[in-house]
Design an enzyme around this catalytic site. Structure first.
Site, PDB file in Angstrom:
ATOM      1  N   SER A   1      10.914   3.775 -26.762  1.00  0.00           N
ATOM      2  CA  SER A   1      10.328   3.101 -25.589  1.00  0.00           C
ATOM      3  C   SER A   1      11.321   2.531 -24.596  1.00  0.00           C
ATOM      4  O   SER A   1      10.930   2.116 -23.508  1.00  0.00           O
ATOM      5  CB  SER A   1       9.392   1.985 -26.037  1.00  0.00           C
ATOM      6  OG  SER A   1       8.152   2.511 -26.448  1.00  0.00           O
TER       7      SER A   1
ATOM      8  N   LYS B   1      10.066  -7.337 -19.630  1.00  0.00           N
ATOM      9  CA  LYS B   1       8.908  -6.578 -20.131  1.00  0.00           C
ATOM     10  C   LYS B   1       7.848  -7.564 -20.616  1.00  0.00           C
ATOM     11  O   LYS B   1       8.171  -8.536 -21.303  1.00  0.00           O
ATOM     12  CB  LYS B   1       9.368  -5.669 -21.282  1.00  0.00           C
ATOM     13  CG  LYS B   1       8.290  -4.722 -21.795  1.00  0.00           C
ATOM     14  CD  LYS B   1       8.835  -3.820 -22.907  1.00  0.00           C
ATOM     15  CE  LYS B   1       7.817  -2.771 -23.320  1.00  0.00           C
ATOM     16  NZ  LYS B   1       8.313  -1.886 -24.409  1.00  0.00           N
TER      17      LYS B   1
ATOM     18  N   SER C   1       7.270   3.182 -23.728  1.00  0.00           N
ATOM     19  CA  SER C   1       6.367   2.179 -23.191  1.00  0.00           C
ATOM     20  C   SER C   1       6.998   1.260 -22.148  1.00  0.00           C
ATOM     21  O   SER C   1       6.271   0.614 -21.398  1.00  0.00           O
ATOM     22  CB  SER C   1       5.822   1.323 -24.331  1.00  0.00           C
ATOM     23  OG  SER C   1       6.858   0.507 -24.874  1.00  0.00           O
TER      24      SER C   1
END
Lengths: 496, 95
Positions: free
Chosen positions: A186, A79, A162
């Site tokens: 997330s 990420k 997210s």
């Protein structure tokens, strides 16, 4: 084995195949590099690092059999909230334009120490603020479960957020596993939307050093992968005490994979009655019922419990998280890194112009809310009250865990929705996290495991929440659901 | 409590974010919507409840007061939009 076949393996299978010499790390990595290229239509990567991946894979293949590390040759996506030395790190924000960290986050250092291979940096909501991956400066991420022809989808679905790039990449097969971060859901909500497994460990289990900070008392890193076992393998490498993060806890990291061999006989599974919310689709209720039955069949007992302050978790979160974010994001000022917009006036003009242009609308909204609730005269009414409510929420969990060992809930109140839906009303978007936020407020471990498909053929997840530092029981209960539910893969997958 | 446009402009300045005039109007509605929604926290009886300080009851560790890092000016400056002779350059702050 064919390249398409290699993409079909789980992380555990790939690890074992590499160890036996069935294929090489370079072959596996090359297959994944090809898959990341085919996945470009999903926009899950912000930066691909194929050269670095090949170098790391070659180094893995060069290791003697006796020197193999736990993740030797395993290709992962990271990420883009984790700082990676000399590799562009954006947090999906315009304001970090061109930022190449001179250091490596502890979690990614741990993964490379254990032999993993970096495929690239994955897209996300800007500064991890969002539940649909529609706030990235680098564009929306598409859920590979979207119906229709790739690129000509009849309905373009969000992957959740997210960690939407991580979820999309793992579900498609553009990474064998990925790192995520979870501040209010997330990791778990996008895992549910894309049919993958993902665990937010206990707060303090993984070091936050080198992760771009959003809300420091809530942020926690964790793995996303195709199976619960794959998550267990990754978590063992990611976790551990780190002197560089004063909130990282110095407790031993168990062998999570070995813990999966245990039984759930006698396990008490709590069903919080407050999680039955109005307007939740009947299919989610049905999957929840099935989850209870599967755990009962495996020898667990199901008990009703109450978490009376559940309805206050989201509003408390939307005070605490923006307040902490407004403070954390003060560092982006156009002086030390990233974007600078200089209108040719004072230093303050430069700050205001840089931050005005560099932050997207959602990030700006949250910084302003956070600034307001922390400002003189409002601190007690908003922030202090929210932190007291947070104590109440944590007490609810402590009381519930006297009657049960884990909690079983849906992960999200809906399946993946279309890009453009729920855009007008921020609160409707925030409701995505209604079942995931409480675990962040109380610091508890939470796993989302794929549990079935809805009538439209879209994945739905169930969530297991456990006691602090009891990820082993959480993973074990999740594995029972996974074994009963089976695994789910979108039609648009890997190398076809 | 309700925000007006002047308050939005004031907190935008406190946060050092330039918000164009037309956006301020929209933010009044958005922020008031959010503040109205979180108002329900007032319903919770928090008499005698301590605000949460640490989610897992961790006590912050102490370490020796020793220099453990430093002398990396080049790395620190490497990402600066404008640097000169070992310093970050910013618009003039002293006349």
């Amino acid at each position: 084995m064919s390249a398409a076949g290699l993409i079909g393996l789980t992380l555990a299978e790939a690890r074992d195949g590499l160890a036996k010499g069935d294929f090489t790390a370079v072959e596996l990595t090359d297959a994944y590099i090809a898959a990341t290229e085919r996945a470009r239509v999903l926009n899950c990567y912000i930066t691909e690092t194929p050269d670095r991946a090949r170098d790391m894979a070659k180094a893995s293949d060069a290791r003697a059999a006796g020197e193999r590390r736990p993740l030797e040759g395993i290709p992962l996506g990271i990420k883009d909230l984790f700082c990676t030395k000399d590799v562009l790190t954006t947090a999906a924000s315009h304001i970090l334009d061109g930022f190449k960290p001179p250091y490596e986050s502890t979690v990614t250092s741990n993964l490379w120490r254990d032999g993993a291979v970096m495929l690239g940096k994955l897209n996300l909501d800007e500064f991890a603020m969002g539940s649909a991956n529609i706030t990235s400066y680098y564009g929306n991420v598409v859920n590979p479960w979207s119906p229709g022809e790739p690129g000509k989808w009849t309905r373009t679905l969000v992957p959740g957020g997210s960690s939407g790039g991580s979820a999309s990449a793992v579900a498609f097969g553009a990474a064998l596993g990925a790192t995520g971060t979870d501040t209010g859901g997330s990791i778990r909500q996008p895992a549910s939307f894309t049919g993958v497994a993902g665990i937010k460990p206990t707060y303090g289990r993984c070091s936050r050093f080198g992760i771009v900070a959003f809300a420091s008392s809530l942020d926690q890193a964790g793995p996303m992968a195709r199976t619960v076992k794959d998550c267990a393998i990754l978590l063992r490498s990611m976790a551990g005490h780190d002197p560089k993060d004063s909130t990282s806890v110095d407790v031993p990291v168990p062998d999570y994979e070995a813990a999966l061999a245990g039984s759930v006989k006698g396990l008490r599974v709590g069903i919080p009655r407050e999680y039955r919310v109005d307007g939740m689709p009947a299919e989610i209720d049905a999957i929840w019922e099935r989850g209870k039955a599967w755990l009962r069949d495996a020898g667990a007992t199901v008990v009703d419990v109450s978490l009376p302050h559940t309805k206050y978790a989201l509003p408390a979160y939307y005070i605490v998280a923006p307040a902490e974010a407004s403070s954390n994001l003060a560092r982006y000022d156009g002086v030390r890194f990233g974007l600078r917009v200089d209108p040719g006036g004072s230093l303050i003009d430069m700050y205001e112009a840089t931050r005005g242009e560099g932050f997207g609308r959602e990030v700006r909204r949250r910084i302003l809310i956070g600034t307001y609730v922390l400002s003189a005269g409002y601190y007690d009414a908003y922030y202090l009250q929210a932190q007291k409510v947070r104590t109440r929420i944590a007490q609810d969990f402590t009381a519930a865990f006297e009657a049960c060992d884990v909690l079983l809930t849906p992960t999200a109140p809906s399946a993946a929705f279309g890009i453009g839906e729920k855009m007008d009303d921020p609160i409707a978007m925030y409701l995505n996290d209604v079942f995931t936020v409480p675990a962040n407020l109380a610091g508890l471990p939470g796993l989302s495991v794929p549990a079935g498909l809805d009538e439209g053929g879209l994945p739905l997840g169930l969530q297991i929440v456990g006691r602090p530092f009891d990820e082993e029981t959480v993973l074990r209960a999740g594995a029972v659901i996974e074994a009963a539910a089976g695994r789910f893969r979108p039609a648009f997958f890997g190398l076809g | 409590m309700s925000l007006d446009k002047a308050t939005v402009a004031r907190i935008a300045h406190l946060a050092r974010i330039r918000v164009p005039e037309p956006d301020q109007e929209a933010l009044v509605g958005e922020l008031n919507g959010l503040l109205g929604w979180v108002e329900q926290l007032g319903e919770v009886d928090t008499k005698g409840v301590q605000p949460m300080a640490s989610v897992v009851g961790a006590v912050l560790p102490l370490r020796a007061d020793a220099v453990t890092d430093g002398a990396r000016a080049e790395a620190v400056l490497a990402n600066g939009p404008e640097t000169m002779a070992g310093f970050f350059v910013v618009p003039k702050v002293v006349e």
